[in-house]
Design an enzyme around this catalytic site. Structure first.
Site, PDB file in Angstrom:
ATOM      1  CB  CYS A 125      -9.939  26.235  97.182  1.00 24.62           C
ATOM      2  SG  CYS A 125      -9.611  27.185  95.926  1.00 24.62           S
TER       3      CYS A 125
ATOM      4  CG  HIS B 294      -9.898  29.743 100.464  1.00 26.75           C
ATOM      5  ND1 HIS B 294      -9.197  28.390 100.789  1.00 26.75           N
ATOM      6  CD2 HIS B 294      -9.673  30.102  99.312  1.00 26.75           C
ATOM      7  CE1 HIS B 294      -8.387  28.259  99.679  1.00 26.75           C
ATOM      8  NE2 HIS B 294      -8.567  29.144  98.738  1.00 26.75           N
TER       9      HIS B 294
ATOM     10  CD  GLU C 226     -10.285  28.269 104.389  1.00 31.38           C
ATOM     11  OE1 GLU C 226     -11.469  27.943 103.877  1.00 31.38           O
ATOM     12  OE2 GLU C 226      -9.332  28.050 103.608  1.00 31.38           O
TER      13      GLU C 226
HETATM   14  N1  GLN Z   1      -4.958  25.120  92.733  1.00 30.93           N
HETATM   15  C1  GLN Z   1      -6.283  25.311  92.728  1.00 30.93           C
HETATM   16  C2  GLN Z   1      -6.425  26.665  91.810  1.00 30.93           C
HETATM   17  O1  GLN Z   1      -5.618  27.389  91.541  1.00 30.93           O
HETATM   18  C3  GLN Z   1      -6.658  25.621  94.157  1.00 30.93           C
HETATM   19  C4  GLN Z   1      -6.316  26.833  94.909  1.00 30.93           C
HETATM   20  C5  GLN Z   1      -6.656  26.918  96.024  1.00 30.93           C
HETATM   21  O2  GLN Z   1      -6.725  25.816  96.643  1.00 30.93           O
HETATM   22  N2  GLN Z   1      -6.479  27.951  96.811  1.00 30.93           N
HETATM   23  O3  GLN Z   1      -7.460  26.818  91.281  1.00 30.93           O
END
Ligand code: GLN
Length: 578
Positions: free
Chosen positions: A422, A549, A551
């Site tokens: 992400c 994600h 994970e």
């Molecule tokens: N801050 C970034 C976004 O909002 C990544 C979010 C995250 O890593 N879950 O896109």
């Protein structure tokens, strides 16, 4: 009158009665049984692990198990909680942002859960207040009993109907005696009164102190905790005693005599090297059978064909825990993150590494890298010396982002296996734009609002949103995989996969061409929007970033392919880097 007959008489009760027990359509009293897990003495004892391990054993006896977590806080979900205080925010397929315990339930039960499996105090009150505004309480004064407790019972019965569950396993967050969960416990007491004692049972997870100065175990705190539970009208059917060391017979007897729970249902659960050993310990202690007996589920279990037999399930967990704790090749993986409270803040990543490590015969030890102190590629190289791989996990805000970009630069140029999750994906795009495409002031509008080249920018639909909570791009979405790519190979030739998202920013479509022309491959894309979801770098041992994600979807039974690929690459990293 008690149990099912009582319940039948309550259905349809009106404002003239003191009862408020909405019974959902199709609900059959006695069809679904309830196991309520509470905690005493201290929180953080692993009630979720206990409940999910027991659930896993009962599932292997052929029962349909539906878990629920009650959290007492007044937030409507976990979306606005700080993971460094409360542990990671787990995301379900339907976009629910929830407590990390739901991750344990998904992993142990190998089930996808939804907002039907998660309830917070905030959500209970939001529902009650909205009913009041709709005039649903027919002029009555709205009270904790019966209205708030009625809402909670109704939530459980709705889950019972929709999941056609044999057993709903309810974990009540916090510890007995907290104001925050008092009304949840009261609702559970009422549930047992209404459904009957053979349909609802309680298990308490308590803690046995062993003060070092005394050199022996003490049960007083546990006794007091259990007595508080009993003072609320709740009689536990079994007690699990968490402790640093094996719990003595004498302590179990003491707890038994104070709590009316036969000593064979007071079991010791000492700290164990792996949470995945807990199902084995519970089965050895006979708690799955005790649950079946107390809830009179014997006939049902006998009539069911099990997909996985209990012994097979217990052997699976034993073997899995042995592989995690046994002697194996050590790999060191750097994770860029704050050190404090890390285990809980990155629980799913740690689990995903364990799953892949167990399958690939290696143990992954973690090196936490605090990136706010890293101000150059040279200091990043210093911090990463000797690691076999690096993960840049998700995150929000500006802190440490420049240091992370330097770390990614080192991983790319020194061919260290890299997995960006992400925010990690977004920073890898920034790094590539800056150092390979020559767009020197490339950045993300999240942490460089005035960046001349915003290669990472807000998703178009996010630009109109105001306020926080539940409004990111959230939950399960499809990802189209580019044929012939590394991702395609790791996903075993699948061309469309489902993954879980939680973000506001994305790779700006205006820069895709430049990035691709310089060799970056976007091997995963959203089916109907130009949203990039996986990136990879051909020729590098492993350089993969995901806007989602992975994970959250790794399970002991099925390690996530992109984590598997990462750990496999770490294993093949040259010995001289170790
Ligand atoms: N801050 C970034 C976004 O909002 C990544 C979010 C995250 O890593 N879950 O896109």
């Amino acid at each position: 009158m008690a149990g099912p007959e009582l319940l039948a008489s309550l259905a349809g009760a009106s404002h003239e009665h003191e009862f408020y027990t909405p019974i959902p359509e199709g609900y059959k009293p006695g069809r679904t049984k309830y196991l309520i897990v509470t905690g005493s003495v201290i929180s953080g004892l692993g009630k979720g692990i206990f409940a999910s391990s027991l659930g896993s054993l009962l599932q292997a006896r052929g029962l349909v198990v539906a878990p629920v977590k009650f959290d007492g806080y007044l937030n409507q979900d976990a979306g606005t909680l700080n993971p460094y205080r409360h542990g990671e925010v787990f995301v379900l397929d339907d976009g629910t942002e929830c407590d990390m315990d739901l991750g344990s339930y998904e992993r142990f039960l190998d089930q996808d859960l939804s907002n039907r499996n998660y309830m917070t105090g905030g959500r209970v009150f939001a529902r009650v207040l909205s009913r009041e505004r709709h005039g649903d309480y027919l002029g009555r004064d709205v009270q904790f009993i019966p209205h708030v407790t009625g809402e909670i019972k109704s939530f459980l019965r709705q889950l019972a109907v929709s999941a056609t569950a044999d057993l709903v396993v309810v974990e009540v967050g916090g510890t007995v005696g907290d104001i925050e969960n008092g009304y949840f416990l009261e609702a559970m007491r009422e549930l047992q009164y209404e459904e009957g004692p053979t349909n609802v049972m309680f298990a308490n997870v308590t803690y046995i102190l062993s003060p070092r100065a005394l050199g022996e175990q003490k049960s007083k705190a546990a006794q007091l905790g259990i007595r508080t539970l009993m003072a609320q009208g709740i009689q536990p059917g079994m007690i699990a005693c968490r402790a640093d060391e094996p719990v003595t017979e004498q302590i179990r007897e003491k707890i038994s005599i104070y709590s009316n729970v036969p000593v064979d249902r007071v079991v010791g659960l000492p700290d164990s090297e792996s949470i995945y050993r807990v199902p084995v310990l519970l089965q050895e202690a006979g708690l799955d059978q005790a649950t079946i007996d107390l809830l009179e589920l014997g006939d049902r279990v006998a009539s069911r064909e099990c997909v996985i037999h209990r012994d097979e399930m217990v052997n699976f967990w034993r073997d899995f825990a042995d592989r995690i704790t046994g002697p194996r090749r050590e790999l060191t993986v750097a994770i860029t993150g704050k050190y404090t409270g890390v285990r809980d803040s990155y629980a799913s990543i740690i689990n995903a590494l364990e799953h892949s490590g167990a399958m690939l015969g290696c143990r992954v030890s973690l090196r936490w890298v605090e990136t706010s102190r890293i101000k150059s590629a040279a200091s990043a190289a210093e911090a990463l010396r000797g690691v076999h791989g690096m993960i840049v996990p998700g995150g929000f805000g500006q802190r440490g982002t420049e240091g992370k970009v330097y770390c990614i630069q080192v991983a790319r140029t020194e061919r260290i296996p890299f997995l960006g999750l992400c925010l990690g994906f977004q920073l890898a795009v920034v790094e590539y734009a800056r150092h390979v495409c020559g767009i020197e002031d490339a950045g993300s509008t999240e942490f460089c609002p005035d960046a001349k080249h915003a290669v990472i920018d807000l998703l178009p639909e996010q630009k109109q949103l105001e306020g926080l909570g539940g409004n990111m791009r959230l939950g399960g979405r499809w990802v189209d995989i580019k044929p012939g790519s590394l991702a395609h190979r790791l996903y075993d030739g699948q061309e469309r996969v489902r993954e879980r998202f939680r973000h506001r920013y994305e790779c700006n479509p205006e820069y895709l061409q430049a990035l691709e022309q310089h060799g970056l491959v976007f091997s995963g894309k959203a089916p109907d929007h130009p949203i990039m979801q996986i990136m990879e770098l051909p020729g590098h041992p492993y350089f993969v970033g995901t806007q989602f994600h992975p994970e959250f979807l790794s399970r002991p039974h099925r390690p996530h392919p992109l984590f598997w690929g990462f750990v496999d690459a770490c294993k093949r990293a040259p010995a001289d880097s170790s």
